[in-house]
Design a protein around this motif. Structure first.
Motif, short mmCIF file in Angstrom:
data_model
loop_
_atom_site.label_atom_id
_atom_site.label_comp_id
_atom_site.label_asym_id
_atom_site.label_seq_id
_atom_site.Cartn_x
_atom_site.Cartn_y
_atom_site.Cartn_z
N LEU A 98 -43.98 35.89 -31.05
CA LEU A 98 -42.20 36.23 -30.76
C LEU A 98 -41.42 34.38 -30.73
CD1 LEU A 98 -43.42 37.84 -27.42
CD2 LEU A 98 -41.50 38.68 -28.90
N VAL A 99 -42.06 33.43 -30.53
CA VAL A 99 -41.19 32.04 -31.06
C VAL A 99 -41.05 32.10 -32.16
CG1 VAL A 99 -42.21 29.92 -30.63
CG2 VAL A 99 -42.83 30.91 -28.86
N ALA A 100 -42.08 32.07 -33.15
CA ALA A 100 -41.66 32.50 -34.76
C ALA A 100 -39.77 33.32 -35.13
CB ALA A 100 -42.80 33.14 -35.74
N ARG A 101 -40.14 34.49 -34.11
CA ARG A 101 -38.90 34.69 -34.34
C ARG A 101 -38.17 34.75 -33.16
NH1 ARG A 101 -41.93 41.26 -34.21
NH2 ARG A 101 -39.31 41.20 -34.16
N GLY A 102 -37.93 33.26 -33.27
CA GLY A 102 -36.64 32.47 -32.26
C GLY A 102 -36.61 32.89 -30.64
N ALA A 103 -37.57 33.55 -30.11
CA ALA A 103 -37.83 32.99 -28.83
C ALA A 103 -38.09 31.21 -28.27
CB ALA A 103 -39.00 34.09 -27.84
N LYS A 104 -36.81 31.42 -27.10
CA LYS A 104 -37.38 29.96 -26.56
C LYS A 104 -37.98 29.87 -25.50
CE LYS A 104 -35.19 27.64 -29.63
NZ LYS A 104 -34.86 28.38 -30.89
N GLU A 105 -38.04 30.79 -24.74
CA GLU A 105 -38.37 31.05 -23.40
C GLU A 105 -38.86 32.54 -23.64
OE1 GLU A 105 -35.72 30.57 -19.58
OE2 GLU A 105 -35.74 32.61 -19.73
N LEU A 106 -39.92 32.09 -21.80
CA LEU A 106 -41.11 33.23 -22.44
C LEU A 106 -41.19 33.87 -21.06
CD1 LEU A 106 -44.21 33.17 -24.71
CD2 LEU A 106 -42.13 34.51 -25.37
N THR A 107 -40.91 34.80 -20.42
CA THR A 107 -41.47 35.59 -18.40
C THR A 107 -42.53 36.46 -19.33
OG1 THR A 107 -38.59 35.52 -18.54
CG2 THR A 107 -40.59 36.30 -17.49
N LEU A 108 -43.75 35.52 -18.78
CA LEU A 108 -44.70 36.64 -18.73
C LEU A 108 -45.04 37.13 -17.40
CD1 LEU A 108 -47.65 33.44 -18.95
CD2 LEU A 108 -46.14 34.42 -21.09
N LEU A 109 -45.00 38.69 -17.84
CA LEU A 109 -45.46 40.18 -16.47
C LEU A 109 -46.44 40.22 -16.60
CD1 LEU A 109 -42.18 41.70 -18.39
CD2 LEU A 109 -41.79 40.42 -16.71
N GLY A 110 -46.35 40.69 -14.82
CA GLY A 110 -47.04 41.46 -14.53
C GLY A 110 -47.23 42.07 -13.61
N GLN A 111 -47.35 43.13 -12.39
CA GLN A 111 -47.19 43.59 -11.15
C GLN A 111 -47.92 42.26 -10.38
OE1 GLN A 111 -48.71 46.28 -13.68
NE2 GLN A 111 -46.22 47.18 -13.58
N ASN A 112 -48.47 41.80 -10.53
CA ASN A 112 -48.96 41.26 -10.04
C ASN A 112 -49.71 39.70 -10.76
OD1 ASN A 112 -50.81 40.71 -7.19
ND2 ASN A 112 -50.53 43.25 -8.04
N VAL A 113 -48.38 39.04 -11.16
CA VAL A 113 -48.70 38.52 -12.58
C VAL A 113 -49.76 36.74 -12.07
CG1 VAL A 113 -47.16 36.91 -12.17
CG2 VAL A 113 -47.27 37.51 -14.77
N ASN A 114 -50.00 36.72 -10.97
CA ASN A 114 -50.85 35.22 -10.10
C ASN A 114 -52.01 36.19 -10.32
OD1 ASN A 114 -49.51 36.55 -7.74
ND2 ASN A 114 -49.55 34.76 -6.90
N ALA A 115 -52.57 36.43 -10.29
CA ALA A 115 -53.91 37.66 -10.20
C ALA A 115 -54.37 37.42 -11.12
CB ALA A 115 -53.57 38.75 -9.00
N TYR A 116 -53.63 37.02 -12.10
CA TYR A 116 -54.15 37.35 -13.45
C TYR A 116 -55.54 36.67 -13.74
CZ TYR A 116 -54.73 36.32 -19.09
OH TYR A 116 -55.21 35.92 -19.93
#
Ligand code: 5AD
Ligand code: SF4
Length: 446
Positions: A186-204
């Motif tokens: 994603l960064v190689a394709r131009g992303a400068k910001e990533l939002t990590l998604l999950g219904q309970n993302v902090n339970a990763y």
């Protein structure tokens, strides 16, 4: 090439899934189209969170049936309504060719081939989560300055009002290696910001490169090393999973933006208990204090439900008190709505709609004032804005502040894809307006 039209409802995770489905179908001859008019295939990527979600899909399917009577059209229903209604859709809507749950998208090409060969309808609503991410194509989601990346899916919490544990299945975390590889692409394709998604993302809790189980904080720390990745965000979090290492990451990781969406749902202990949230109001407040100690400027966001079964005036007043004490930069609030199959739907003390409506108005007024206060506090300050896209006016660019506020700036189109220092001049209901610092200084000198 055949044309594919995907209509996406609901959350960011659905937006992400729709993009992945489009990629998955490209190799078998489908190109994306943004209209239904000439589409050969339509996918309704549905959401089951809101009231009457299933009914709305059935009426949309009624309109699609009329299209299908006139021309060849393959109709697929995906997402959480597909998961929840499954066989019911097949029975009630014979015009539907494919019903596919959120954990079975990778089977779409095979399902399309199957119905093309032998006709009939195809249904997949299993939860082979482990398979799904392995089977999805590797060239990842569309580019974009700010990109989403699903790291975790599903939920084991079973809040008594919520369908997610039934529609998205059990908690499942992708491996660090998989996520890192997708992030690098994603960064190689131009992303400068990533939002990590999950219904309970902090339970990763995903498998790390060392074979051990890594937390979300470990994962964020790893991704922060990717060259060219300026910003990291994550959502949605559960108060129970706000661990010390994640809070410390808000202090220690420069890339991790000072914004946290942490749904409280209610400010009353008895309502929280009936909701099966697994924490008290005091625990929520303590968590907020810990986060603010680590990152004093953090912008807080939340979800609230009013009119949950049994909610008294005093319970609702406690929600208002929590809001008043915490101070949210933004928040979403909803009237409780019964979801068939969830425990709260069967509760006896349902609240009349008039009461729900009045409480919602009062809460939204309070939250609106807090949001305005937070935004007004930015006026006169210089914020770093990541410019994402062109605005409506020529030369205008729109981006986001670290606190997730939308900011529009004139004469900034050349900065799209980069971070600019912006002097904030004014507040609008849903955005801020500012000038690039260089322009602001020039104006000051004159
Ligand atoms: N009624 C009202 N709001 C709900 N939410 C989830 N289920 C329901 C329901 N049955 C809200 C919660 C959740 C957000 C995504 O949607 O606040 O955090
Ligand atoms: Fe639904 Fe509760 Fe799970 Fe969030 S934590 S997805 S509200 S059951």
């Amino acid at each position: 090439m055949k044309k594919l039209f995907i209509k996406t409802y609901g959350c960011q995770m659905n937006v992400y899934d729709s993009a992945r489905m489009a990629e998955l179908l490209a190799p078998i001859g489908f190109c994306p189209s943004d209209t239904l008019d000439d589409a050969d295939m339509v996918i309704l990527n549905t959401c089951h969170i809101r009231e009457k979600a299933a009914e709305k899909i059935y009426s949309e399917l009624g309109r699609l049936r009329q299209q299908k009577e006139k021309r060849k059209l393959t109709i697929a229903v995906a997402g959480c309504v597909a998961q929840a209604e499954g066989a019911e859709i097949i029975a009630r809507a014979p015009q539907v060719d494919i019903v596919v749950g959120p954990q079975s998208y990778h089977r779409l090409p095979e399902m399309i081939a199957r119905i093309a060969r032998s006709g009939g309808q195809a249904l997949e609503t299993e939860f082979p989560a482990l398979e799904k991410f392995d089977a999805l194509p590797n060239d990842a989601s569309p580019g974009g300055v700010s990109a989403f990346l699903t790291v975790q899916e599903g939920c084991d919490k079973f809040c008594s009002f919520c369908v997610v544990p039934y529609t998205r299945g059990p908690e499942y975390s992708r491996t660090v290696a998989q996520i890192e590889a997708e992030a690098v692409r994603l960064v190689a394709r131009g992303a400068k910001e990533l939002t990590l998604l999950g219904q309970n993302v902090n339970a990763y809790r995903g498998e790390g490169p060392d074979g051990k189980t890594w937390s979300l904080a470990d994962l964020l720390g790893r991704l922060a090393n990717i060259d060219g990745l300026a910003r990291l965000r994550y959502m949605t979090s559960h108060p129970r999973d706000m661990s010390d290492d994640l809070i410390a990451a808000h202090r220690d990781l420069a890339q991790l933006m000072p914004f946290l969406h942490l749904p409280a749902q209610s400010g009353s202990d008895s309502v929280l208990r009936a909701m099966n949230r697994g924490h008290s109001v005091a625990e929520y407040r303590r968590t907020i204090d810990r986060i603010r100690a680590a990152r004093p400027d953090i912008a807080l966001s939340s979800d609230f439900i009013v009119g949950f079964p049994g909610e008294s005036d005093a319970d609702f007043a406690a929600t208002l008190a929590l809001v008043r004490d915490v101070g949210f930069a933004q928040a979403y609030s909803f009237k409780y709505s019964r979801r068939p199959g969830t425990p709260a739907a069967a509760a006896r003390k349902q609240i009349p709609d008039g009461v729900k409506e009045a409480r919602l108005q009062e809460l939204q007024t309070a939250l609106g004032e807090q949001r305005a206060a937070f935004d007004t506090n930015s006026v006169g300050r210089v914020l770093e804005v990541l410019f994402e896209k062109a605005g409506r006016r020529a030369g205008q660019a729109i981006g986001r502040s670290p606190y997730l506020q939308a900011v529009h700036v004139e004469n900034a189109a050349a900065h799209i894809g980069a971070i600019g220092r912006v002097h904030i001049d004014a507040v609008f209901p849903n955005s801020l307006k500012g000038r690039l610092v260089a322009e602001h200084e020039k104006a000051m000198r004159h």
